[in-house]
Scaffold this motif. Sequence first.
Motif, PDB file in Angstrom:
ATOM      1  N   UNK A  58      29.608 -21.062  21.809  1.00 38.97           N
ATOM      2  CA  UNK A  58      28.954 -19.824  22.223  1.00 38.97           C
ATOM      3  C   UNK A  58      29.254 -19.463  23.674  1.00 38.97           C
ATOM      4  N   UNK A  59      30.098 -20.261  24.337  1.00 36.78           N
ATOM      5  CA  UNK A  59      30.370 -20.046  25.753  1.00 36.78           C
ATOM      6  C   UNK A  59      31.764 -19.551  26.038  1.00 36.78           C
ATOM      7  N   UNK A  60      32.135 -19.564  27.327  1.00 37.12           N
ATOM      8  CA  UNK A  60      33.366 -18.948  27.770  1.00 37.12           C
ATOM      9  C   UNK A  60      34.108 -19.864  28.741  1.00 37.12           C
ATOM     10  N   UNK A  61      35.442 -19.837  28.663  1.00 37.75           N
ATOM     11  CA  UNK A  61      36.298 -20.658  29.516  1.00 37.75           C
ATOM     12  C   UNK A  61      37.323 -19.747  30.180  1.00 37.75           C
ATOM     13  N   UNK A  62      37.481 -19.900  31.489  1.00 37.50           N
ATOM     14  CA  UNK A  62      38.448 -19.127  32.263  1.00 37.50           C
ATOM     15  C   UNK A  62      39.289 -20.100  33.071  1.00 37.50           C
ATOM     16  N   UNK A  63      40.615 -20.113  32.831  1.00 38.09           N
ATOM     17  CA  UNK A  63      41.527 -21.045  33.475  1.00 38.09           C
ATOM     18  C   UNK A  63      42.539 -20.257  34.313  1.00 38.09           C
ATOM     19  N   UNK A  64      42.618 -20.591  35.603  1.00 35.90           N
ATOM     20  CA  UNK A  64      43.404 -19.832  36.570  1.00 35.90           C
ATOM     21  C   UNK A  64      44.352 -20.774  37.297  1.00 35.90           C
ATOM     22  N   UNK A  65      45.661 -20.585  37.140  1.00 33.13           N
ATOM     23  CA  UNK A  65      46.638 -21.459  37.798  1.00 33.13           C
ATOM     24  C   UNK A  65      46.809 -21.141  39.283  1.00 33.13           C
ATOM     25  N   UNK A  66      46.901 -19.876  39.708  1.00 37.82           N
ATOM     26  CA  UNK A  66      47.013 -19.569  41.143  1.00 37.82           C
ATOM     27  C   UNK A  66      45.645 -19.620  41.824  1.00 37.82           C
ATOM     28  N   UNK A  67      45.562 -19.109  43.052  1.00 38.08           N
ATOM     29  CA  UNK A  67      44.347 -19.257  43.864  1.00 38.08           C
ATOM     30  C   UNK A  67      43.809 -17.900  44.336  1.00 38.08           C
ATOM     31  N   UNK A  68      43.097 -17.171  43.463  1.00 34.88           N
ATOM     32  CA  UNK A  68      42.521 -15.898  43.904  1.00 34.88           C
ATOM     33  C   UNK A  68      41.348 -16.066  44.857  1.00 34.88           C
ATOM     34  N   UNK A  69      40.790 -17.271  44.964  1.00 32.62           N
ATOM     35  CA  UNK A  69      39.661 -17.485  45.872  1.00 32.62           C
ATOM     36  C   UNK A  69      40.077 -17.475  47.340  1.00 32.62           C
ATOM     37  N   UNK A  70      41.369 -17.743  47.610  1.00 33.49           N
ATOM     38  CA  UNK A  70      41.867 -17.807  48.976  1.00 33.49           C
ATOM     39  C   UNK A  70      42.216 -16.407  49.482  1.00 33.49           C
ATOM     40  N   UNK A  71      41.670 -16.055  50.652  1.00 35.47           N
ATOM     41  CA  UNK A  71      41.980 -14.786  51.304  1.00 35.47           C
ATOM     42  C   UNK A  71      42.992 -15.085  52.405  1.00 35.47           C
ATOM     43  N   UNK A  72      44.273 -14.847  52.121  1.00 37.63           N
ATOM     44  CA  UNK A  72      45.341 -15.304  53.011  1.00 37.63           C
ATOM     45  C   UNK A  72      45.294 -14.653  54.395  1.00 37.63           C
ATOM     46  N   UNK A  73      45.035 -13.371  54.436  1.00 30.92           N
ATOM     47  CA  UNK A  73      45.099 -12.664  55.716  1.00 30.92           C
ATOM     48  C   UNK A  73      43.722 -12.176  56.164  1.00 30.92           C
ATOM     49  N   UNK A  74      42.692 -12.933  55.807  1.00 27.96           N
ATOM     50  CA  UNK A  74      41.334 -12.611  56.204  1.00 27.96           C
ATOM     51  C   UNK A  74      40.577 -13.916  56.409  1.00 27.96           C
ATOM     52  N   UNK A  75      39.620 -13.910  57.316  1.00 28.64           N
ATOM     53  CA  UNK A  75      38.850 -15.126  57.555  1.00 28.64           C
ATOM     54  C   UNK A  75      37.525 -15.147  56.796  1.00 28.64           C
ATOM     55  N   UNK A  76      37.312 -14.171  55.897  1.00 32.24           N
ATOM     56  CA  UNK A  76      36.026 -14.146  55.218  1.00 32.24           C
ATOM     57  C   UNK A  76      35.875 -15.256  54.191  1.00 32.24           C
ATOM     58  N   UNK A  77      36.982 -15.954  53.830  1.00 39.17           N
ATOM     59  CA  UNK A  77      36.842 -17.109  52.944  1.00 39.17           C
ATOM     60  C   UNK A  77      36.499 -18.377  53.714  1.00 39.17           C
ATOM     61  N   UNK A  78      36.411 -18.257  55.049  1.00 35.62           N
ATOM     62  CA  UNK A  78      36.012 -19.372  55.914  1.00 35.62           C
ATOM     63  C   UNK A  78      36.994 -20.541  55.862  1.00 35.62           C
TER      64      UNK A  78
ATOM     65  N   UNK B  30      41.410 -21.651  56.755  1.00 33.77           N
ATOM     66  CA  UNK B  30      42.647 -21.263  57.446  1.00 33.77           C
ATOM     67  C   UNK B  30      43.862 -21.352  56.538  1.00 33.77           C
ATOM     68  N   UNK B  31      43.645 -21.509  55.244  1.00 38.37           N
ATOM     69  CA  UNK B  31      44.748 -21.709  54.310  1.00 38.37           C
ATOM     70  C   UNK B  31      45.618 -20.461  54.217  1.00 38.37           C
ATOM     71  N   UNK B  32      46.933 -20.629  54.399  1.00 32.51           N
ATOM     72  CA  UNK B  32      47.922 -19.565  54.188  1.00 32.51           C
ATOM     73  C   UNK B  32      47.615 -18.302  54.977  1.00 32.51           C
ATOM     74  N   UNK B  33      47.006 -18.443  56.153  1.00 31.80           N
ATOM     75  CA  UNK B  33      46.670 -17.280  56.953  1.00 31.80           C
ATOM     76  C   UNK B  33      47.909 -16.516  57.409  1.00 31.80           C
ATOM     77  N   UNK B  34      49.055 -17.193  57.406  1.00 34.85           N
ATOM     78  CA  UNK B  34      50.290 -16.537  57.840  1.00 34.85           C
ATOM     79  C   UNK B  34      50.882 -15.637  56.758  1.00 34.85           C
ATOM     80  N   UNK B  35      50.326 -15.685  55.559  1.00 36.47           N
ATOM     81  CA  UNK B  35      50.854 -14.903  54.435  1.00 36.47           C
ATOM     82  C   UNK B  35      50.043 -13.634  54.229  1.00 36.47           C
TER      83      UNK B  35
END
Length: 369
Positions: free
Chosen positions: A210-230, A232-237
């Motif tokens: 009765x539930x749901x599964x979501x599988x994500x290979x890349x990283x949409x949680x990372x904000x590369x050119x913004x610091x709002x994700x708190x 420093x990952x990939x900030x140069x991109x």
Amino acid sequence: MIRGVLLFLLFAGPSLAVEGAELAVYSDNGVGAWEDGIVAFEQFLDWKGITHERVLPYDVNTVELSDYYEAIYFPGGDADYYDAAINHNGIRHIKDLVSGGGGYIGICAGAEFACDKLVWDGWVIDYPLDFFAGRAVGPIDAIAIWPSYAMTTLTMNSANPINQFEPDSEVMLYYGGCAMYPDAGMTFDIVATFDAHNDDNAIINFHHGDGRVLLIAPHPEIEEDSDRDNTDVAQELDDAGSDWPFLWSAVDWLLGDPITSPPGTSVGDEPQTGIGNTISRIASYPNPFSSSTIIRYTVAETSLLQLEIYTLTGRLVRRLMHEVKAPGEYSMTWDGKDDARRLVSSGMYFYVLRASDGESVSRRVVFLK
């Protein structure tokens, strides 16, 4: 020897204080789970207004997750450590949460952990969760040779409800993820595919029980050119825009909520919880709360409104309001007491706002004594 000591610590504890929230965030204090992926996703959840709580392996192995959470998030990191740290009871707790109507979201290693097998540089590893009957295969050298990372373009499947507010393509961070290939008979929906890797599956979703599964290979949680994700990952991109609006709709689907239009991508935007013709916004703060929470809502049309508090099992706890409201913004305070003015037990509750035209909206709130 060092890994053996770390795994012993994971099995033995310690435990975090399990109190309950909409979403459990798996952590192992940096042993296998990628801390940046945890922090960034927590920042996104705060932006969306989703309550969350970290859980350690000991918690997953000893607590009935379905009593406290609506979904669980496994971040990027090392799925081998997840496999070693989560015992058969923990696997059962995760499966019971999802099959009973909850959700599982895995990003990168978290997605791999949910697959039957991981094929990594030719090595085949069998995982027990088995939500996805198939293989996760990586790393994808055509995008970035591990342990390097790079931005990669995804084609978004416009037929998938998650993508109803998405453009035809998105640019997301690739950092050692895998493409996912189903076994015969596995039923799933494609959310996005890798342009640079044979249009193979990058993001998929499906129902489990009765539930749901979501599988994500890349990283949409990372904000590369913004610091709002708190982080420093990939900030140069530059990802040519935020991926958080995608996560906004994806988490709506994961929690079984109506998929709402995500807000804009600028840092200053606040979540817009547009709902219907009469009720255009509703939210509570603080959430969780220990003394009182303020439920704020916006009315677009004059209507007789009713605001009530319910337990997770649907039992009425408190009727806060029943009156006609003209268009405007309003608020109501709940002090954690029932209609008899007794404090309720700690845990998760629903507040439900109903309009006379039949429109009804519910949201979750956690009370902590």
